[in-house]
Motif scaffolding. Structure first.
Motif, mmCIF file in Angstrom:
data_model
loop_
_atom_site.group_PDB
_atom_site.id
_atom_site.type_symbol
_atom_site.label_atom_id
_atom_site.label_comp_id
_atom_site.label_asym_id
_atom_site.label_seq_id
_atom_site.Cartn_x
_atom_site.Cartn_y
_atom_site.Cartn_z
ATOM 1 N N ASN A 1 98.944 27.392 -4.005
ATOM 2 C CA ASN A 1 97.682 28.124 -4.044
ATOM 3 C C ASN A 1 97.794 29.357 -3.147
ATOM 4 O O ASN A 1 97.919 29.242 -1.931
ATOM 5 C CB ASN A 1 96.536 27.217 -3.579
ATOM 6 C CG ASN A 1 95.186 27.913 -3.631
ATOM 7 O OD1 ASN A 1 95.060 29.018 -4.156
ATOM 8 N ND2 ASN A 1 94.163 27.266 -3.089
ATOM 9 N N HIS A 2 97.736 30.540 -3.743
ATOM 10 C CA HIS A 2 97.795 31.795 -2.991
ATOM 11 C C HIS A 2 96.408 32.405 -2.791
ATOM 12 O O HIS A 2 96.303 33.534 -2.313
ATOM 13 C CB HIS A 2 98.686 32.806 -3.724
ATOM 14 C CG HIS A 2 100.134 32.424 -3.754
ATOM 15 N ND1 HIS A 2 100.981 32.609 -2.688
ATOM 16 C CD2 HIS A 2 100.886 31.849 -4.725
ATOM 17 C CE1 HIS A 2 102.195 32.188 -2.998
ATOM 18 N NE2 HIS A 2 102.166 31.712 -4.230
ATOM 19 N N ASN A 3 95.380 31.669 -3.181
ATOM 20 C CA ASN A 3 94.008 32.170 -3.084
ATOM 21 C C ASN A 3 93.407 31.749 -1.741
ATOM 22 O O ASN A 3 93.330 30.560 -1.431
ATOM 23 C CB ASN A 3 93.171 31.615 -4.240
ATOM 24 C CG ASN A 3 91.844 32.329 -4.391
ATOM 25 O OD1 ASN A 3 91.447 33.109 -3.534
ATOM 26 N ND2 ASN A 3 91.153 32.062 -5.487
ATOM 27 N N VAL B 1 94.102 37.084 -2.752
ATOM 28 C CA VAL B 1 95.408 36.432 -2.777
ATOM 29 C C VAL B 1 96.363 37.045 -1.764
ATOM 30 O O VAL B 1 96.104 38.109 -1.183
ATOM 31 C CB VAL B 1 96.030 36.518 -4.191
ATOM 32 C CG1 VAL B 1 95.127 35.869 -5.218
ATOM 33 C CG2 VAL B 1 96.298 37.975 -4.573
ATOM 34 N N THR B 2 97.468 36.357 -1.561
ATOM 35 C CA THR B 2 98.557 36.887 -0.755
ATOM 36 C C THR B 2 99.209 38.049 -1.499
ATOM 37 O O THR B 2 99.458 37.955 -2.703
ATOM 38 C CB THR B 2 99.605 35.791 -0.495
ATOM 39 O OG1 THR B 2 98.970 34.645 0.069
ATOM 40 C CG2 THR B 2 100.692 36.286 0.442
ATOM 41 N N SER C 1 95.045 29.006 0.424
ATOM 42 C CA SER C 1 96.361 29.480 0.842
ATOM 43 C C SER C 1 96.642 29.167 2.306
ATOM 44 O O SER C 1 95.844 29.427 3.186
ATOM 45 C CB SER C 1 96.461 30.988 0.612
ATOM 46 O OG SER C 1 97.743 31.463 0.948
ATOM 47 N N LYS D 1 95.481 33.854 -14.460
ATOM 48 C CA LYS D 1 95.184 33.278 -13.153
ATOM 49 C C LYS D 1 96.366 32.527 -12.549
ATOM 50 O O LYS D 1 96.261 32.001 -11.444
ATOM 51 C CB LYS D 1 93.984 32.338 -13.259
ATOM 52 C CG LYS D 1 92.691 33.028 -13.678
ATOM 53 C CD LYS D 1 91.538 32.045 -13.744
ATOM 54 C CE LYS D 1 90.241 32.733 -14.157
ATOM 55 N NZ LYS D 1 89.108 31.777 -14.234
ATOM 56 N N CYS D 2 97.473 32.455 -13.271
ATOM 57 C CA CYS D 2 98.624 31.725 -12.744
ATOM 58 C C CYS D 2 99.901 32.249 -13.381
ATOM 59 O O CYS D 2 99.869 32.905 -14.428
ATOM 60 C CB CYS D 2 98.484 30.220 -12.992
ATOM 61 S SG CYS D 2 98.285 29.773 -14.739
ATOM 62 N N PRO E 1 89.095 36.241 -6.558
ATOM 63 C CA PRO E 1 90.201 35.746 -5.735
ATOM 64 C C PRO E 1 90.685 36.783 -4.731
ATOM 65 O O PRO E 1 90.705 37.982 -5.016
ATOM 66 C CB PRO E 1 91.290 35.420 -6.764
ATOM 67 C CG PRO E 1 90.962 36.262 -7.954
ATOM 68 C CD PRO E 1 89.475 36.374 -7.978
ATOM 69 N N CYS F 1 99.114 36.529 -8.291
ATOM 70 C CA CYS F 1 98.401 35.428 -8.944
ATOM 71 C C CYS F 1 97.825 34.463 -7.911
ATOM 72 O O CYS F 1 98.469 34.186 -6.889
ATOM 73 C CB CYS F 1 99.339 34.655 -9.871
ATOM 74 S SG CYS F 1 99.802 35.547 -11.365
ATOM 75 N N PRO F 2 96.643 33.913 -8.168
ATOM 76 C CA PRO F 2 96.089 32.889 -7.272
ATOM 77 C C PRO F 2 96.920 31.608 -7.254
ATOM 78 O O PRO F 2 96.994 30.930 -6.238
ATOM 79 C CB PRO F 2 94.692 32.631 -7.853
ATOM 80 C CG PRO F 2 94.380 33.826 -8.690
ATOM 81 C CD PRO F 2 95.690 34.296 -9.228
ATOM 82 N N CYS G 1 94.320 41.901 -1.777
ATOM 83 C CA CYS G 1 95.298 40.951 -1.257
ATOM 84 C C CYS G 1 95.425 41.116 0.248
ATOM 85 O O CYS G 1 95.026 42.137 0.818
ATOM 86 C CB CYS G 1 96.651 41.131 -1.942
ATOM 87 S SG CYS G 1 97.475 42.705 -1.587
#
Length: 300
Positions: free
Chosen positions: A170-172, A139-140, A228, A82-83, A137, A146-147, A113
């Motif tokens: 935070n990309h979520n 995400v970007t 995000s 997750k990271c 999630p 990864c979030p 994404c």
């Protein structure tokens, strides 16, 4: 619990048979589970009866006491990490990104994404999930998918100290991380001198070995890692003392050994990709050869 003990509580009661009668046979419970993703429990086994004091004045001994051990596995909790962690340093212009496909790969099934410029969906437009189930999630679109991304930057070196900047992004798009925590393992954490925008507490998991610590946000300032966007990051700088005999900028020593976010271990770049010191030997040798060549030309 170090962050805010008022928000953490764990308790349960189990009734086996009827306590007022003595002509019963206690049956050892089986198939224990906590009902939390990632946790598995072993079989119960009998131990010496324990005592408790319900009113604080008298002691009551239990009929039987069983011991059950439950363990957490990140791989059982989530099929993918997750990271991830990226690295950089003031002495090298290279920024080492998160490893490719750390948490997923674009184009694979289940990998969702948003590309740059795309509008994030409204909360009501997200797919419905069961109660107590986490929303997948979104995400970007990135190389790592990864979030959460943690960036460790070796910022500056002084005579007796060195400075590190930690940035959590935070990309979520569908989750805010409240009361987040970051656990870092590094041998120089035993000499943390000052922290500017995070809380910190050492975790002495192995007796006198103080190489692990927990960071978390300051309440009402950066303890909420928003979804995000422009406010989707938290950062702090840390000042550490250069311990004689162990401190060095060589061989990637200034970078963390392990990092975990909210209990999930983050994917680290391979050590051979860490930012390295400039190689002074290779830069000075050509100049000396050129200087010798000039002398020879002048003599002859």
């Amino acid at each position: 619990m170090i962050q805010d003990s008022s928000k953490f509580l764990s308790a349960f009661q189990m009734n086996v048979g009827f306590g007022k009668t003595n002509n019963i046979t206690e049956v050892m419970p089986t198939n224990f589970t906590l009902g939390i993703p990632g946790y598995t429990c072993g079989d119960a086994f009998l131990v010496s009866p324990t005592r408790s004091s319900p009113d604080g004045r008298r002691w009551v001994q239990t009929l039987e006491t069983w011991n059950v051990t439950c363990m957490y596995s990140q791989f059982r909790a989530s099929p993918s990490p997750k990271c991830c962690v990226s690295l950089s340093a003031f002495y090298n212009s290279t920024i080492v990104p998160c490893p490719k496909c750390s948490c997923g790969c674009q184009g694979l099934p289940g990998a969702k994404c948003l590309k740059s410029g795309e509008k994030s969906p409204h909360l009501l437009e997200l797919p419905r999930v069961r109660e107590n189930e986490e929303v997948p999630p979104l995400v970007t679109c990135s190389q790592h998918m990864c979030p959460i991304r943690v960036h460790w930057h070796v910022k500056q070196s002084y005579k007796e100290y060195w400075r590190v900047k930690i940035t959590i992004t935070n990309h979520n798009f569908v989750k805010n991380y409240s009361s987040w925590s970051l656990v870092v393992q590094h041998p120089n954490l035993r000499s943390v001198t000052q922290l500017f925008s995070f809380n910190y507490h050492p975790l002495n998991a192995y007796g006198n070995i103080n190489d692990t610590g927990m960071f978390w946000g300051i309440k009402s300032y950066n303890d909420m890692l928003l979804a995000s966007g422009q406010s989707g990051n938290a950062q702090s700088e840390m000042l550490l003392h250069k311990d004689p005999g162990i401190f060095t900028f060589r061989e990637g020593w200034t970078f963390p050994r392990r990092i975990s976010f909210n209990g999930d271990e983050c994917v680290m770049p391979p050590p051979d990709e860490y930012p390295t010191l400039p190689n002074s030997a290779t830069t000075s040798r050509p100049s000396s050869v050129f200087f010798s060549f000039l002398i020879l030309v002048f003599v002859f």
